[in-house]
Design a protein around this motif. Structure first.
Motif, mmCIF file in Angstrom:
data_model
loop_
_atom_site.group_PDB
_atom_site.id
_atom_site.type_symbol
_atom_site.label_atom_id
_atom_site.label_comp_id
_atom_site.label_asym_id
_atom_site.label_seq_id
_atom_site.Cartn_x
_atom_site.Cartn_y
_atom_site.Cartn_z
ATOM 1 N N THR A 28 0.837 -1.199 0.000
ATOM 2 C CA THR A 28 0.000 0.000 0.000
ATOM 3 C C THR A 28 0.870 1.247 0.000
ATOM 4 O O THR A 28 0.622 2.186 -0.771
ATOM 5 C CB THR A 28 -0.953 0.015 1.211
ATOM 6 N N TYR A 32 1.033 3.968 -2.975
ATOM 7 C CA TYR A 32 0.735 5.373 -2.665
ATOM 8 C C TYR A 32 1.869 6.284 -3.136
ATOM 9 O O TYR A 32 1.633 7.308 -3.777
ATOM 10 C CB TYR A 32 0.494 5.510 -1.163
ATOM 11 N N LEU A 46 -4.048 -1.186 -6.521
ATOM 12 C CA LEU A 46 -4.203 -2.289 -5.573
ATOM 13 C C LEU A 46 -5.535 -3.028 -5.725
ATOM 14 O O LEU A 46 -5.764 -4.030 -5.058
ATOM 15 C CB LEU A 46 -4.095 -1.756 -4.139
ATOM 16 N N VAL A 53 -7.298 2.189 1.265
ATOM 17 C CA VAL A 53 -5.963 2.794 1.257
ATOM 18 C C VAL A 53 -5.818 3.738 2.450
ATOM 19 O O VAL A 53 -4.809 3.714 3.152
ATOM 20 C CB VAL A 53 -5.687 3.534 -0.070
ATOM 21 N N ARG A 56 -5.364 1.708 5.596
ATOM 22 C CA ARG A 56 -4.023 1.131 5.688
ATOM 23 C C ARG A 56 -2.975 2.195 6.010
ATOM 24 O O ARG A 56 -2.029 1.939 6.764
ATOM 25 C CB ARG A 56 -3.670 0.410 4.387
#
Length: 92
Positions: A28, A32, A46, A53, A56
């Motif tokens: 993640t 990002y 993802l 997201v 996470r």
């Protein structure tokens, strides 16, 4: 904060990073950073909802005490991730 509490908290954090449910955290963070800090693009890469997201990234914040949504902390996380991925972390 008592010393014993601080040691236990640090151990819990280290264990939390190794748990199976922590597995999607590194991908993640990679997604990002690779998506130029776009939640939507990272989520698409993802194949998850953008809220996933965000969740996470908050989990990363809770475990590392570095907020991926803040520029200074994101820089440290990004550099740490690059070192980890290059294998430099294993050399020390």
């Amino acid at each position: 904060m008592p010393q014993s509490f601080r040691k236990n908290r640090d151990k819990a954090t280290a264990v939390g990073l190794r748990r199976p449910q922590g597995a999607p955290l590194l991908p993640t963070l990679r997604a990002y950073v690779g998506a130029n800090f776009s939640l939507t693009k990272a989520a698409a890469e993802l194949s998850v909802n953008p809220n996933t997201v965000v969740y996470r990234l908050r989990r990363i914040h809770a475990l590392t005490r570095r907020d991926p949504l803040q520029v200074d902390d994101l820089l440290l996380l990004s550099l740490g991730l690059r070192l980890y991925d290059s294998g430099a972390a294993e050399l020390s």
